[in-house]
Design a protein around this motif. Structure first.
Motif, short mmCIF file in Angstrom:
data_model
loop_
_atom_site.label_atom_id
_atom_site.label_comp_id
_atom_site.label_asym_id
_atom_site.label_seq_id
_atom_site.Cartn_x
_atom_site.Cartn_y
_atom_site.Cartn_z
N ARG A 114 -7.72 -51.02 -2.85
CA ARG A 114 -7.01 -50.20 -3.83
C ARG A 114 -6.36 -51.15 -4.86
NH1 ARG A 114 -6.62 -45.23 -2.91
NH2 ARG A 114 -6.73 -45.41 -0.66
N VAL A 129 -2.54 -54.99 -9.83
CA VAL A 129 -1.80 -54.60 -8.64
C VAL A 129 -2.81 -54.37 -7.52
CG1 VAL A 129 -1.78 -52.11 -9.13
CG2 VAL A 129 0.04 -53.10 -7.75
N ASN A 131 -2.66 -52.47 -3.89
CA ASN A 131 -1.88 -51.65 -2.97
C ASN A 131 -2.53 -51.66 -1.58
OD1 ASN A 131 -0.55 -50.88 -5.35
ND2 ASN A 131 -0.22 -48.82 -4.59
N ALA A 135 -1.60 -46.56 0.51
CA ALA A 135 -0.53 -46.37 -0.48
C ALA A 135 -1.11 -46.06 -1.86
CB ALA A 135 0.35 -47.61 -0.54
N ARG A 137 -1.32 -45.50 -5.85
CA ARG A 137 -0.75 -46.17 -7.02
C ARG A 137 -0.05 -45.16 -7.91
NH1 ARG A 137 -6.55 -48.93 -7.63
NH2 ARG A 137 -6.99 -46.91 -6.71
#
Length: 153
Positions: A114, A129, A131, A135, A137
């Motif tokens: 992710r 990013v 994750n 989780a 985003r």
């Protein structure tokens, strides 16, 4: 190791859910958001992508390309079911090659992690990013990253 902020984004060529060839470099001059996601039809992924679908101002600010290791025909069925309105790119074969080039492939699960990369019009990664698998985003993070690109977008 994920592709570093400040580095040139690895170019790639693949097909979208409609079988059209898509190359990252075709978007030169426009910001691109690469959204790697593990699996079509999974709960968290569907929640993330439908949230993006429902943010037209965000989608207008950049070219959003969602990438998974699912086959093209699965992505077509997924888009038909969800009406996402942006490109779903297949990283099915060679399996995970695009995700691997960005450091976003999970070899134990055989899927994309992710991960998200915001790329400016010059093809430079400006924000990223990663994750954890469960989780979701926050699309507000994408909006802030795109706003930080400045008026050249």
């Amino acid at each position: 190791m994920t592709a570093a902020v400040g580095s040139q984004a690895p170019d790639f060529s693949t097909r979208n859910q409609h079988g059209e060839e898509i190359r990252l470099s075709q978007y030169a001059g426009r910001p691109v958001v690469l959204v790697f996601y593990p699996y079509a039809f999974s709960g968290v992924c569907t929640g993330e992508l439908t949230t993006l679908r429902d943010c037209p101002d965000l989608l207008a600010a950049a070219e959003f390309l969602a990438i998974s290791c699912d086959p093209m025909f699965s992505l077509r069925a997924y888009d038909d079911a969800q009406g996402l309105g942006f490109s779903l790119l297949t990283d099915f074969w060679p399996h995970g090659a695009i995700a691997t080039s960005y450091g976003a492939f999970d070899p134990e699960r055989g899927c994309a992690r992710r991960a998200t990369f915001v790329i400016d019009g010059a093809g430079v990664i400006r924000w990223s990013v990663l994750n954890p698998m469960p989780a979701a985003r926050n699309p507000d993070d994408y909006a802030r990253a795109l706003a930080n690109l400045g008026p050249s977008k």
